[in-house]
Write a protein that holds these residues in place. Structure first.
Motif, PDB file in Angstrom:
ATOM      1  N   SER A   1      54.616  53.640  41.090  1.00 43.44           N
ATOM      2  CA  SER A   1      54.728  54.919  41.781  1.00 43.44           C
ATOM      3  C   SER A   1      55.260  54.720  43.196  1.00 43.44           C
ATOM      4  O   SER A   1      56.019  55.550  43.713  1.00 43.44           O
ATOM      5  N   THR A   2      54.883  53.602  43.836  1.00 49.83           N
ATOM      6  CA  THR A   2      55.368  53.307  45.187  1.00 49.83           C
ATOM      7  C   THR A   2      56.851  52.982  45.183  1.00 49.83           C
ATOM      8  O   THR A   2      57.630  53.527  45.979  1.00 49.83           O
ATOM      9  N   THR A   3      57.257  52.091  44.286  1.00 45.07           N
ATOM     10  CA  THR A   3      58.667  51.695  44.256  1.00 45.07           C
ATOM     11  C   THR A   3      59.559  52.839  43.781  1.00 45.07           C
ATOM     12  O   THR A   3      60.690  52.988  44.250  1.00 45.07           O
ATOM     13  N   LEU A   4      59.036  53.677  42.865  1.00 46.85           N
ATOM     14  CA  LEU A   4      59.818  54.828  42.408  1.00 46.85           C
ATOM     15  C   LEU A   4      59.999  55.826  43.556  1.00 46.85           C
ATOM     16  O   LEU A   4      61.069  56.418  43.717  1.00 46.85           O
ATOM     17  N   GLY A   5      58.958  55.999  44.353  1.00 45.12           N
ATOM     18  CA  GLY A   5      59.071  56.878  45.513  1.00 45.12           C
ATOM     19  C   GLY A   5      60.132  56.390  46.484  1.00 45.12           C
ATOM     20  O   GLY A   5      60.916  57.184  47.019  1.00 45.12           O
ATOM     21  N   LEU A   6      60.171  55.080  46.702  1.00 50.07           N
ATOM     22  CA  LEU A   6      61.196  54.505  47.573  1.00 50.07           C
ATOM     23  C   LEU A   6      62.592  54.695  46.972  1.00 50.07           C
ATOM     24  O   LEU A   6      63.554  55.020  47.676  1.00 50.07           O
TER      25      LEU A   6
ATOM     26  N   ALA B   1      47.979  52.952  38.951  1.00 50.04           N
ATOM     27  CA  ALA B   1      46.915  52.491  39.834  1.00 50.04           C
ATOM     28  C   ALA B   1      45.655  53.313  39.592  1.00 50.04           C
ATOM     29  O   ALA B   1      45.695  54.532  39.464  1.00 50.04           O
ATOM     30  N   GLU B   2      44.521  52.630  39.537  1.00 50.18           N
ATOM     31  CA  GLU B   2      43.248  53.304  39.311  1.00 50.18           C
ATOM     32  C   GLU B   2      42.850  54.106  40.555  1.00 50.18           C
ATOM     33  O   GLU B   2      42.932  53.605  41.676  1.00 50.18           O
ATOM     34  N   PRO B   3      42.399  55.341  40.367  1.00 51.38           N
ATOM     35  CA  PRO B   3      41.966  56.137  41.521  1.00 51.38           C
ATOM     36  C   PRO B   3      40.674  55.579  42.113  1.00 51.38           C
ATOM     37  O   PRO B   3      39.778  55.155  41.380  1.00 51.38           O
TER      38      PRO B   3
END
Length: 236
Positions: free
Chosen positions: A111-116, A7-9
């Motif tokens: 990054s979101t799904t990996l965190g979950l 994701a772009e900052p």
């Protein structure tokens, strides 16, 4: 696909010499969590033994659903996981449904799904150690036969990867299809652009989003029970 993986900052700054980056999935996820906390707080105020308001009936219906889900799939020994499982499925439904209002779901970022996935992985292993003890947990990697240790190890280590990739891939696919549909309707009039996508939103945003939330939650529940039972010596 690269734009989904990284994701772009949208904001970068230094805090005590540490570089911090804020991305769109981070902002949306934080907003969903904060709004959910406020909504749940107000829905759970002034609860009565006998429900007098519709909001309490809705809350109790949702709770009974999660309670039954945990009871049926994990057993009475794991009823303390009702809040955790309820939080996961509620969060995933909200982040997957947010595409309905034109916001890109945070689950389109790996990054979101990996965190979950990592959260589920930690909970699974920690529960197994707590219920069976560290020694029995380690021994469970060598059951039923010691030569199966590499397979068992790989199976457990791949849990966060399989959970995150499954959720990520399906949500990205649904989002991509909806983008293509709107791109194809670009030349049509405004009314057509509003009406034609409705059935596609019903499937790709609502149905598919709900299914992915249920699958992720169900696999988390099953893994908590299986790995914990193996460490406790109760696995059949």
């Amino acid at each position: 696909m690269v734009e989904f993986l990284t994701a772009e900052p949208i904001l970068e700054f230094d805090l005590a010499g540490i570089g911090l980056v804020i991305t769109q999935p981070m902002l949306v996820t934080t907003a969903i969590v904060l709004v959910s906390m406020v909504v749940v707080y107000f829905l759970t105020r002034d609860l009565k033994v006998i429900p007098e308001k519709k909001k309490q009936v809705i809350m109790e219906t949702a709770y009974n659903f999660i309670y039954g889900l945990v009871s049926d799939n994990m057993g009475e020994k794991f009823m303390s996981f009702v809040p955790f499982i309820g939080s996961i499925i509620m969060f995933l439904i909200l982040v997957n449904f947010i595409g309905l209002i034109g916001i890109q779901p945070p689950t389109t970022s790996f990054s979101t799904t990996l965190g979950l996935g990592l959260t589920s992985f930690v909970v699974v292993q920690a529960t197994a150690i707590r219920n069976g003890g560290l020694g029995n947990y380690i021994k469970s990697y060598f059951k039923p036969y010691p030569f199966l240790f590499p397979i068992t190890l790989l199976d457990r280590l791949l849990l966060p990867v399989s959970l995150s990739l499954r959720l990520f891939g399906n949500v990205v696919a649904a989002t991509t299809v909806m983008s293509l549909i709107y791109g194809a309707l670009h030349e049509l009039n405004f009314v057509a652009q509003l009406i034609i996508p409705i059935p596609f939103h019903m499937y790709f945003d609502i149905f598919d989003g709900l299914i992915q939330a249920v699958i992720f939650t169900f696999l988390t529940m099953v893994q908590i029970k299986i790995v914990s039972d193996e460490a406790s010596g109760h696995h059949e």
